[in-house]
Each structure stands twice: as C-alpha cells, then as structure tokens.
Design a protein around this motif. Structure first.
Motif, short mmCIF file in Angstrom:
data_model
loop_
_atom_site.label_atom_id
_atom_site.label_comp_id
_atom_site.label_asym_id
_atom_site.label_seq_id
_atom_site.Cartn_x
_atom_site.Cartn_y
_atom_site.Cartn_z
N LEU A 254 -3.00 -0.35 -2.16
CA LEU A 254 -4.31 0.32 -2.16
C LEU A 254 -5.31 -0.39 -1.27
CD1 LEU A 254 -4.75 1.23 -5.94
CD2 LEU A 254 -4.49 2.83 -4.04
N ASP A 255 -5.24 -1.72 -1.24
CA ASP A 255 -6.28 -2.50 -0.56
C ASP A 255 -6.02 -2.72 0.92
OD1 ASP A 255 -7.52 -2.68 -3.00
OD2 ASP A 255 -6.85 -4.71 -3.45
N VAL A 256 -4.85 -2.36 1.42
CA VAL A 256 -4.56 -2.49 2.85
C VAL A 256 -4.72 -1.11 3.49
CG1 VAL A 256 -2.83 -3.10 4.58
CG2 VAL A 256 -2.98 -4.41 2.44
N PRO A 257 -5.81 -0.89 4.24
CA PRO A 257 -6.14 0.45 4.71
C PRO A 257 -5.04 1.14 5.48
CG PRO A 257 -7.98 -1.04 5.06
CD PRO A 257 -6.84 -1.88 4.62
N GLU A 258 -4.34 0.40 6.34
CA GLU A 258 -3.35 1.05 7.20
C GLU A 258 -2.15 1.60 6.45
OE1 GLU A 258 -2.92 -3.51 7.85
OE2 GLU A 258 -4.52 -2.03 7.55
N ARG A 259 -2.01 1.29 5.16
CA ARG A 259 -0.91 1.85 4.39
C ARG A 259 -1.18 3.31 4.02
NH1 ARG A 259 2.61 -1.86 2.31
NH2 ARG A 259 3.91 -0.01 2.06
N GLY A 260 -2.45 3.74 4.05
CA GLY A 260 -2.78 5.15 3.85
C GLY A 260 -2.78 5.62 2.41
N PHE A 261 -2.78 4.69 1.44
CA PHE A 261 -2.79 5.08 0.03
C PHE A 261 -4.19 5.41 -0.47
CE2 PHE A 261 1.16 2.65 0.25
CZ PHE A 261 2.02 3.41 -0.51
N ALA A 262 -5.20 4.84 0.14
CA ALA A 262 -6.57 4.96 -0.37
C ALA A 262 -7.32 6.08 0.33
CB ALA A 262 -7.32 3.63 -0.18
N TYR A 263 -8.15 6.79 -0.43
CA TYR A 263 -8.93 7.89 0.14
C TYR A 263 -10.33 7.44 0.52
CZ TYR A 263 -9.56 7.90 -4.95
OH TYR A 263 -9.74 7.52 -6.25
N SER A 264 -10.66 6.18 0.24
CA SER A 264 -12.02 5.70 0.48
C SER A 264 -12.26 5.27 1.93
CB SER A 264 -12.33 4.53 -0.45
OG SER A 264 -11.38 3.49 -0.28
N VAL A 265 -11.17 5.11 2.71
CA VAL A 265 -11.30 4.73 4.12
C VAL A 265 -10.41 5.64 4.96
CG1 VAL A 265 -11.86 2.31 3.66
CG2 VAL A 265 -9.46 3.00 3.86
N ASP A 266 -10.80 5.82 6.23
CA ASP A 266 -9.99 6.64 7.11
C ASP A 266 -8.82 5.81 7.64
OD1 ASP A 266 -9.16 8.80 8.57
OD2 ASP A 266 -10.48 8.39 10.28
N PRO B 221 -4.21 6.11 8.72
CA PRO B 221 -3.05 6.99 8.89
C PRO B 221 -2.50 7.44 7.55
CG PRO B 221 -2.89 5.09 10.35
CD PRO B 221 -4.05 4.82 9.44
N LEU B 222 -2.11 8.71 7.45
CA LEU B 222 -1.57 9.25 6.21
C LEU B 222 -0.09 8.89 6.09
CD1 LEU B 222 -3.34 12.72 6.08
CD2 LEU B 222 -3.33 11.02 4.23
N ASP B 223 0.17 7.68 5.61
CA ASP B 223 1.54 7.20 5.50
C ASP B 223 2.02 7.31 4.05
OD1 ASP B 223 3.94 5.68 5.38
OD2 ASP B 223 3.36 4.61 7.18
N MET B 224 1.59 6.37 3.20
CA MET B 224 1.88 6.34 1.75
C MET B 224 3.32 5.99 1.41
SD MET B 224 -0.37 9.31 -0.03
CE MET B 224 -2.00 9.79 0.56
N ARG B 225 4.14 5.61 2.38
CA ARG B 225 5.50 5.18 2.06
C ARG B 225 5.46 3.75 1.52
NH1 ARG B 225 8.36 5.80 7.64
NH2 ARG B 225 6.28 5.03 8.23
N MET B 226 6.08 3.53 0.37
CA MET B 226 6.18 2.17 -0.14
C MET B 226 7.15 1.34 0.69
SD MET B 226 6.03 2.77 -4.25
CE MET B 226 4.58 3.53 -5.00
N ASP B 227 8.16 2.01 1.23
CA ASP B 227 9.05 1.36 2.19
C ASP B 227 8.79 2.01 3.54
OD1 ASP B 227 11.04 0.39 3.80
OD2 ASP B 227 12.68 0.74 2.38
N LYS B 228 8.08 1.29 4.41
CA LYS B 228 7.67 1.85 5.69
C LYS B 228 8.82 2.02 6.67
CE LYS B 228 4.64 -1.38 6.35
NZ LYS B 228 3.59 -2.19 7.00
N THR B 229 10.02 1.57 6.28
CA THR B 229 11.16 1.65 7.20
C THR B 229 11.94 2.95 7.07
OG1 THR B 229 12.74 0.62 5.66
CG2 THR B 229 11.40 -0.86 7.01
N THR B 230 11.60 3.79 6.12
CA THR B 230 12.43 4.97 5.91
C THR B 230 11.65 6.13 5.30
OG1 THR B 230 14.49 5.74 4.87
CG2 THR B 230 13.14 4.25 3.58
N GLY B 231 12.13 7.34 5.56
CA GLY B 231 11.60 8.52 4.89
C GLY B 231 10.36 9.13 5.52
#
Length: 322
Positions: free
Chosen positions: A110-122, A124-134
């Motif tokens: 949630l606290d690392v913006p570039e992971r895309g989990f949080a809606y409070s900052v602009d 990338p819309l990622d949200m993968r817990m494992d960024k290597t797949t899917g």
C-alpha cells in the motif's frame, strides 16, 4: 524500511505458542509480508524456526533483511501460499507445527506508490503481488467485458454501482485505455452518486479492493491453501488465519467447520471410540480487534481471526509433526 504494524500480534503469537513450544518446531508463515509476525514468533518462541512464503520478491527481500539476525531459524521462499505442499516437499518435511495466514494487502504494498495498490496517489495500475507474472489491474480494466467487470466489482468489492462503473470503464477505454490510478479514481467519482460517496469511506476503496483480488486470484488461491494447511499440520499443530474481507472469512469458516465436523450420525447416542473429529476449533467464532487497537491501526477494524488445532491423526494427514 516501510513501517509495518501487524494486526492482533500478541493474540496471534499466543495462539501459535502451544504448537511451537518444543524443540525443532516449524511455523510456516504463509503470507510473510514484511515479517512482523515471524519476527515476534522467532523472538518469543525460542525453539521454533520459520519458513516464510511470499509471492512478492520485494517483501521477501525486506523480510529477509529484517529476520537475518535469527540466522538459519528463518528461511524465505518465493511461492504463492497454495503451493504449501510443494514448499514442504522441497524442505523434506512431512508435516509442520503451525501455519499462519495474514490475508489481504500488506502495508508495504500500500505504501509504495509504484505498486498501484493505493488510490490516494496517481500510479501505474499494477496491483500484482508478484510483479513477475500475470495480468495487471490495467489489463483487467482494458480487456474484461462489462459482465465480467460487473462480477468482479460486485463479488469482490461489494460495490452497489458495479454495473454502472463497468459500463463507464468500457466506454472510456474505447478512446483512452487505463494506465494509471488517477483516471480510474476520476471515473469513480463521476459514476458513484454524491450521497453514496459521503458514506463508507473513499469511493474508490471497493473497486481497488476488487481489482486487487481479481488480479491476484486471491479467493481461488485461498480455497486451495486452507485445506492444504490443515492437512500439513501434525498432532498438536495449529492453523491461524486473519481475514479482512467477508468472502475470505466465509471460506475460512467453511473449511474449519468441515474439518472439525463429526461424521457420526446426529441421532447416535454416543460417539464411538476413534470416530471423534481429528481437529477442534481453538477460537470461538471469529475474534476481532478491540477499540484500542483499531484506533491505533485502522487496518484492524475489519480483521476476523480464526484458529483450529489437530488433536488426532487422520487418514489424510500426518500423525506427528516433523
């Protein structure tokens, strides 16, 4: 390091401690995150060692650094928690003494913006817990049909305006595909009526939760993982689960109820020897955080904590912990 405040930490360790109070005891922390629960177990249960599983390589690296002082009492493994049987096979273990699940998204994600989990900052819309797949959240928004998007938002986010939002998403992506969170948040503000925006927290909360659960296939993974964990514990072993969503808690409750239910006909006046359930519930229903903890840690407001214990071997599980 990102701050990390584990929910119900003392209670979780207290539930695990009876299973970990002997030499060589093994806990599988199936959702390692930043290692807060594992650190507490390694500190307070001095005879135990921990195998920490996480699909997030960043979390594994940060937890590994945090838990390095414990030496070979900690082992981090890159895996999804429904791969528990394979992890134990790789370690040469027939069974373990405890398995812990702290479900949902971690504070680090949630606290690392570039992971895309949080809606409070602009971001990338990622949200993968494992960024290597899917597929990412952007892929879901840009490719799912109106019907599939409606299902995701309704079932995983309990969003009342799921179909309205899904229709707006499909119309917008025809000209401008979704790439970052700000565009989605803007759309949600436009589509959710003002009276509804004033209640129930941020209007994007439900949609972001739903997308995260879809991207990471969380319910399907959990549906496989809980029975695997129950099968993995030896006699005296415990499975402890913290859920933060009603669908998660329902799956856990159903699995625990099935595992502890007697197979003896209800009209039988006694339970024949050897027919008792091999497992028992440790918690009475689902435990919740008190007002003090919720005030200090808002994430605790939705937690539901359940635990069970193996009290006898069964034909489908190990007879004793390794």
């Amino acid at each position: 390091m990102v701050s990390h405040d584990p929910v119900l930490l003392d209670r979780v360790v207290a539930l695990l401690d009876p299973a970990l109070s002997h030499d060589g005891a093994v806990l599988v922390d199936a959702t390692l995150g930043l290692g807060g629960h594992s650190e507490a177990v390694l500190t307070r249960c001095e005879q135990a060692r921990v195998i920490g599983i996480d699909r997030d390589l960043d979390a594994l690296a940060m937890a590994g650094e945090r838990l390095a002082p414990f030496g070979d009492r900690f082992l981090g493994v890159h895996a999804v928690y429904d791969e528990l049987p394979d992890v134990l096979d790789d370690q040469g273990l027939d069974s373990v003494d405890a398995v812990l699940f702290d479900l949902g998204v971690s504070s680090m994600q949630l606290d690392v913006p570039e992971r895309g989990f949080a809606y409070s900052v602009d971001a990338p819309l990622d949200m993968r817990m494992d960024k290597t797949t899917g597929p990412s959240a952007a892929d879901v928004l840009n490719t799912y049909s109106v019907g599939d998007l409606t299902r995701v938002l309704r079932d995983y986010g309990e969003e009342k305006f799921a179909r309205k939002i899904a229709g707006a998403v499909v119309r917008r992506r025809e000209t401008t595909p979704f790439t970052t969170s700000a565009a989605l948040v803007e759309l949600l503000y436009a589509e959710i009526p003002a009276p509804a925006r004033r209640t129930g927290g941020h209007p994007a909360k439900r949609t972001f939760q739903a997308l995260r659960m879809e991207v990471n296939d969380e319910l399907a993974v959990l549906r496989r993982a809980i029975p695997a964990a129950i099968d993995a514990i030896g006699v005296g072993g415990r499975v402890v689960v913290e859920s933060y969503h009603s669908l998660e808690d329902r799956l856990v409750k159903q699995a625990f109820t099935a595992a502890t239910r007697s197979t003896v006909p209800i009209d039988l006046p006694f339970v024949p020897e050897g027919s008792e359930p091999a497992l028992r519930l440790v918690t009475r229903g689902a435990e919740q955080a008190d007002d003090v903890e919720t005030a200090a840690n808002p994430r605790a407001a939705s937690v539901r904590l359940r635990a069970l214990e193996r009290i006898a071997p069964s034909s489908t599980s190990p007879g004793a912990a390794s």
